[in-house]
Enzyme design. Sequence first.
Site, PDB file in Angstrom:
ATOM      1  CB  CYS A   1      -0.945  -0.097   1.327  1.00  0.00           C
ATOM      2  SG  CYS A   1      -2.288   0.975   1.159  1.00  0.00           S
TER       3      CYS A   1
ATOM      4  CG  ASP B   1      -5.635  -1.018  -6.103  1.00  0.00           C
ATOM      5  OD1 ASP B   1      -6.351  -0.275  -5.713  1.00  0.00           O
ATOM      6  OD2 ASP B   1      -4.604  -1.315  -5.676  1.00  0.00           O
TER       7      ASP B   1
ATOM      8  CG  HIS C   1      -5.221  -1.206  -2.323  1.00  0.00           C
ATOM      9  ND1 HIS C   1      -4.312  -0.772  -3.080  1.00  0.00           N
ATOM     10  CD2 HIS C   1      -4.763  -0.908  -1.157  1.00  0.00           C
ATOM     11  CE1 HIS C   1      -3.459  -0.082  -2.402  1.00  0.00           C
ATOM     12  NE2 HIS C   1      -3.668  -0.130  -1.335  1.00  0.00           N
TER      13      HIS C   1
END
Lengths: 91, 248
Positions: free
Chosen positions: B124, B184, B216
């Site tokens: 991330c 994502d 994600h």
Amino acid sequence: MCTYVTERTSVVGSGKGPEGWFRLSHATVYFDHPFHAPLEHSLNIDFVDEQAGPGKRVAVELSPASARALVACIEAALAAAGPLADGAEGS
Amino acid sequence: MRYEGILAETVRIQGHGGDEIAAYLARPLGPGPFPGVLVVHHMPGWDQATKEITRTFAVHGYNAICPHLHFREGPDASPDDAAAASRAAGGVPDERFLGDAAGAIQALRMLPTSNGKVGVIGYCSGGRQAFLAACSLPVDACVDCYGAFVVGTPPPEMPMKVTPLTDRVQDLRCPVLGLFGQEDKFPSPEQVEELRGLLTTHGKTFEFHSYEGAGHAFFAVDRPSYRPEAAVDGWQRIWAFFGQHLAA
């Protein structure tokens, strides 16, 4: 994703944490990954006393629908209070 | 019988500006030599899930370290409170991250069992930071797990505190493994292709995998975004990639 976006406001009031009540200085609001809630993303609110350190925090992580419902409830409660809620800092 | 054992503990390392910060260090028990891996946690902080990832590297024969990037905001606070304080203060500046990462890399290389090689992996926001480290610090391999804003222009409604790394791609020092989810949005498949194009233009060595049905944070076993098929394959790609580039 990590949104990197944080809304922040100063607040007057108190919050209750694991060690009892404490004065609040600010609230931060952000939409991001939660730490605990079983959601991919959540609307997170931290009520803090910045002078007292990071441990003085009341945190909530809400689903987007819950957060919107909460906003509506707050607005409704303030509207119902009428003039009582119009004074400076609720005084 | 093959003996298996690791030692995992909190340690103090010297970070940016000479500051002492906490880190989580997991090491295989054995004579080594072992490669090192710097694990970069995501924005919610130095959490249990990232520490578990750090231990997983040790189980697979790596000295792994995860520095607490929000330590200064709450040395004695719980990591989630420190993360909240860090966010309220504007997040972790890139320069400070690089100083902390450099300290963690040095700590890995100073271990008596080190083989001298160090890789970096991040998830991330940590994916972007891992890529930044690979453009700036002496590492031998980099894994970017769905790092947002390595490239890409932030949407106008998003007042970004971070900047894309487009101008840094030319400085990349090592091979990159990119692991992404096709569903994502940050990074979007288009941004993944933009990064692919930049790496190709600059003649960098890289390997990208984008997983169908994954968005994600598909590695995050404690979140509903977890996608076992993508995560299992992703881990296999990581072992192959680090195995190739971090061998002595």
